[in-house]
Design an enzyme around this catalytic site. Structure first.
Site, PDB file in Angstrom:
ATOM      1  N   GLY A  78       0.819  -1.214   0.000  1.00  0.00           N
ATOM      2  CA  GLY A  78       0.000   0.000   0.000  1.00  0.00           C
ATOM      3  C   GLY A  78       0.853   1.264   0.000  1.00  0.00           C
ATOM      4  O   GLY A  78       0.515   2.248  -0.671  1.00  0.00           O
ATOM      5  N   GLN A 190      -7.651  -0.157   3.772  1.00  0.00           N
ATOM      6  CA  GLN A 190      -8.454  -0.696   4.882  1.00  0.00           C
ATOM      7  C   GLN A 190      -9.871  -1.069   4.454  1.00  0.00           C
ATOM      8  O   GLN A 190     -10.615  -1.647   5.238  1.00  0.00           O
ATOM      9  CB  GLN A 190      -8.525   0.331   6.025  1.00  0.00           C
ATOM     10  CG  GLN A 190      -7.209   0.566   6.738  1.00  0.00           C
ATOM     11  CD  GLN A 190      -6.775  -0.604   7.627  1.00  0.00           C
ATOM     12  OE1 GLN A 190      -7.561  -1.499   7.946  1.00  0.00           O
ATOM     13  NE2 GLN A 190      -5.515  -0.601   8.003  1.00  0.00           N
ATOM     14  N   SER A 210      -3.590  -3.311  -0.499  1.00  0.00           N
ATOM     15  CA  SER A 210      -2.471  -4.036   0.111  1.00  0.00           C
ATOM     16  C   SER A 210      -2.905  -5.454   0.456  1.00  0.00           C
ATOM     17  O   SER A 210      -3.994  -5.652   0.997  1.00  0.00           O
ATOM     18  CB  SER A 210      -2.017  -3.302   1.373  1.00  0.00           C
ATOM     19  OG  SER A 210      -1.016  -4.033   2.024  1.00  0.00           O
ATOM     20  N   HIS A 212      -1.603  -7.694   2.688  1.00  0.00           N
ATOM     21  CA  HIS A 212      -1.551  -8.238   4.056  1.00  0.00           C
ATOM     22  C   HIS A 212      -2.707  -7.782   4.941  1.00  0.00           C
ATOM     23  O   HIS A 212      -2.843  -8.247   6.078  1.00  0.00           O
ATOM     24  CB  HIS A 212      -0.192  -7.964   4.716  1.00  0.00           C
ATOM     25  CG  HIS A 212       0.065  -6.556   5.144  1.00  0.00           C
ATOM     26  ND1 HIS A 212      -0.025  -6.178   6.459  1.00  0.00           N
ATOM     27  CD2 HIS A 212       0.440  -5.453   4.463  1.00  0.00           C
ATOM     28  CE1 HIS A 212       0.288  -4.885   6.560  1.00  0.00           C
ATOM     29  NE2 HIS A 212       0.575  -4.427   5.360  1.00  0.00           N
ATOM     30  N   CYS A 336       1.926   1.211  11.391  1.00  0.00           N
ATOM     31  CA  CYS A 336       2.814   1.227  10.236  1.00  0.00           C
ATOM     32  C   CYS A 336       3.821   2.365  10.297  1.00  0.00           C
ATOM     33  O   CYS A 336       4.308   2.829   9.300  1.00  0.00           O
ATOM     34  CB  CYS A 336       1.998   1.332   8.968  1.00  0.00           C
ATOM     35  SG  CYS A 336       0.728   0.100   8.922  1.00  0.00           S
TER      36      CYS A 336
HETATM   37  C1  LIG Z   1      -4.821   3.141   5.253  1.00  0.00           C
HETATM   38  C2  LIG Z   1      -3.477   2.529   4.990  1.00  0.00           C
HETATM   39  N1  LIG Z   1      -2.795   2.896   3.894  1.00  0.00           N
HETATM   40  C3  LIG Z   1      -1.599   2.372   3.597  1.00  0.00           C
HETATM   41  C4  LIG Z   1      -1.011   1.442   4.405  1.00  0.00           C
HETATM   42  C5  LIG Z   1       0.329   0.880   4.046  1.00  0.00           C
HETATM   43  O1  LIG Z   1       0.207  -0.388   3.473  1.00  0.00           O
HETATM   44  P1  LIG Z   1       1.472  -1.380   3.427  1.00  0.00           P
HETATM   45  O2  LIG Z   1       1.685  -1.859   4.823  1.00  0.00           O
HETATM   46  O3  LIG Z   1       1.060  -2.460   2.485  1.00  0.00           O
HETATM   47  O4  LIG Z   1       2.617  -0.589   2.915  1.00  0.00           O
HETATM   48  C6  LIG Z   1      -1.674   1.035   5.580  1.00  0.00           C
HETATM   49  C7  LIG Z   1      -1.047   0.081   6.522  1.00  0.00           C
HETATM   50  O5  LIG Z   1      -1.397   0.031   7.667  1.00  0.00           O
HETATM   51  C8  LIG Z   1      -2.945   1.585   5.866  1.00  0.00           C
HETATM   52  O6  LIG Z   1      -3.639   1.226   6.948  1.00  0.00           O
END
Ligand SMILES: Cc1ncc(COP(=O)(O)O)c(C=O)c1O
Length: 402
Positions: A78, A190, A210, A212, A336
């Protein structure tokens, strides 16, 4: 009674941070570690098998979000999809039309959006951050007041917030943006797999996903890019992914992502009914069993798996540690950002006071959680809150009786 270490199996209530990989996803991935290890760019049969697997996964990703196969660009997740959308569009639009120097986003986006737009701000873009209501809602009126005809390159508003779960009116926001000549991106990391997402109905130009977050592997995701839209690559090299994301493809990850999307399509109803019912059961139980607890964000439209609470008189970080000792995985919000312990920008934007900010906890359910787990988790949470409040300088009269 002091709280002792956990003896039973841990309970995972942090599905908004990441999800367990499903067995069927692992089974699908395994041959691509062991037998089908070819480089998808190679002309021989090993290469062809790997390339076919990527295209098959692309089909599953695209059908989950209602796009065409060739509108999907695989990325490392993501974060990369968000960066590619923001940087790839903004620079290109400004190059062809220097007047379009504005980017609009919201104050509650994920760091991968906020950092990308800050980077563009340093490069001379004029960036506006739309405020949100107490329920973390981005109001269409705020966009209408901010957007200037013919000046906006890109508007990026997340589909569902990762901390409190509010769902934004994406199709309305996209329509307003298009009327003013801008392009629209949504971070749907999400939301995908938890609610029906159709890029055509939403009317978005770009959308990030994303793996995961939907019971797939980490390190893989995708950006949907509407057919005909130009984008500048942020990673250059061998020209993979239609020249938009160079680098040898993460074949096994992409295969797992494809399978996770296929399962997510089949499980959408389960998510919207069972996972939501479990989440609601948890909310009711927390509010009933734990004095001075409050559910944050009661927005009418919120994602089905997230519940966000404040326990006044408790420090959220202390609570997470205590819960971990008891075998419960929870979070204060975003996981994150490399364990940075700073107050949540989302709760700040929602207008929370310092005490409300620090006493917050996010519990997020998933398809593998059970009612028994929720009952046990809330009972342990209740104990943990009571213990921490005993050490707190805050006077909470009703709690002292417990
Ligand atoms: C709303 C949102 N955007 C982007 C991301 C980032 O995704 P990734 O962990 O695949 O880089 C997250 C991860 O928690 C997220 O919750």
């Amino acid at each position: 009674m002091p709280i002792t270490d956990c003896t039973s199996s841990p309970i995972y209530l942090d599905n908004a941070a990441s999800t367990p990989i499903l067995d069927e996803v692992i089974t699908e991935m395994l041959p691509y570690f062991k037998e089908h290890y070819g480089n998808p760019s190679s002309l021989h049969r090993f290469g062809r098998v790997a390339m076919r697997a990527i295209e098959n996964a692309r089909l599953h990703v695209s059908s989950l979000i209602g796009s065409r196969q060739h509108e999907i660009i695989f990325t490392s997740g993501g974060t990369e999809a968000n960066n590619l959308a923001i940087k790839g569009i903004a620079e290109l639009v400004r190059k062809t039309n220097p007047e379009k120097n504005c980017i609009i986003t919201s104050a509650i986006e994920h760091e991968s959006i906020l950092e990308a737009v800050r980077d563009m701000e340093r490069k001379g873009f004029d960036v506006s951050y739309l405020p949100v209501t107490r329920e973390a809602q981005v109001e269409t009126s705020a966009l209408k007041e901010t957007i200037v005809d013919g000046r906006t390159a890109l508007v990026s508003i997340m589909c569902s917030n990762n901390e409190v779960g509010t769902i934004q009116p994406i199709s309305e926001l996209a329509t307003i943006t298009h009327q003013k000549g801008g392009l629209f991106h949504t971070d749907a990391v999400q939301a995908v797999g938890k609610m029906p997402i159709d890029v055509k109905n939403l009317g978005v130009d770009l959308l990030s996903v994303s793996a995961h977050k939907i019971n797939g592997p980490k390190g893989v995701g995708a950006l949907y890019k509407r057919e005909g839209l130009n984008l500048t690559a942020t990673i250059q090299g061998g020209g993979q992914e239609s020249n938009l994301r160079s680098g040898t493809e993460n074949v096994q990850g992409i295969v797992g992502f494809g399978k996770a999307c296929q399962v997510a399509s089949q499980m959408l109803v389960t998510y919207e009914t069972e996972v939501q019912a479990l989440r609601n059961y948890m909310i009711d139980k927390v509010l009933r069993d734990i004095p001075n607890s409050r559910l944050n964000c009661q927005a009418q439209r919120r994602i089905c798996n997230i519940a966000h609470f404040t326990f006044l008189g408790v420090n959220g970080e202390d609570l997470i540690i205590k819960l971990d000792e008891l075998g419960i995985a929870a979070s204060t919000g975003s996981a994150c950002s490399l364990r940075r312990q700073k107050p949540s920008h989302v709760l700040k934007a929602m207008g929370f006071s310092y005490a409300e900010l620090t006493g917050s906890l996010r519990l997020s359910t998933g398809i593998l959680n059970t009612k028994e787990e929720i009952e046990q988790a809330v009972s342990l949470l209740s104990k943990a809150v009571r213990e921490l409040r005993k050490l707190s300088p805050f006077e909470l009269v009703s709690d002292k009786r417990n």
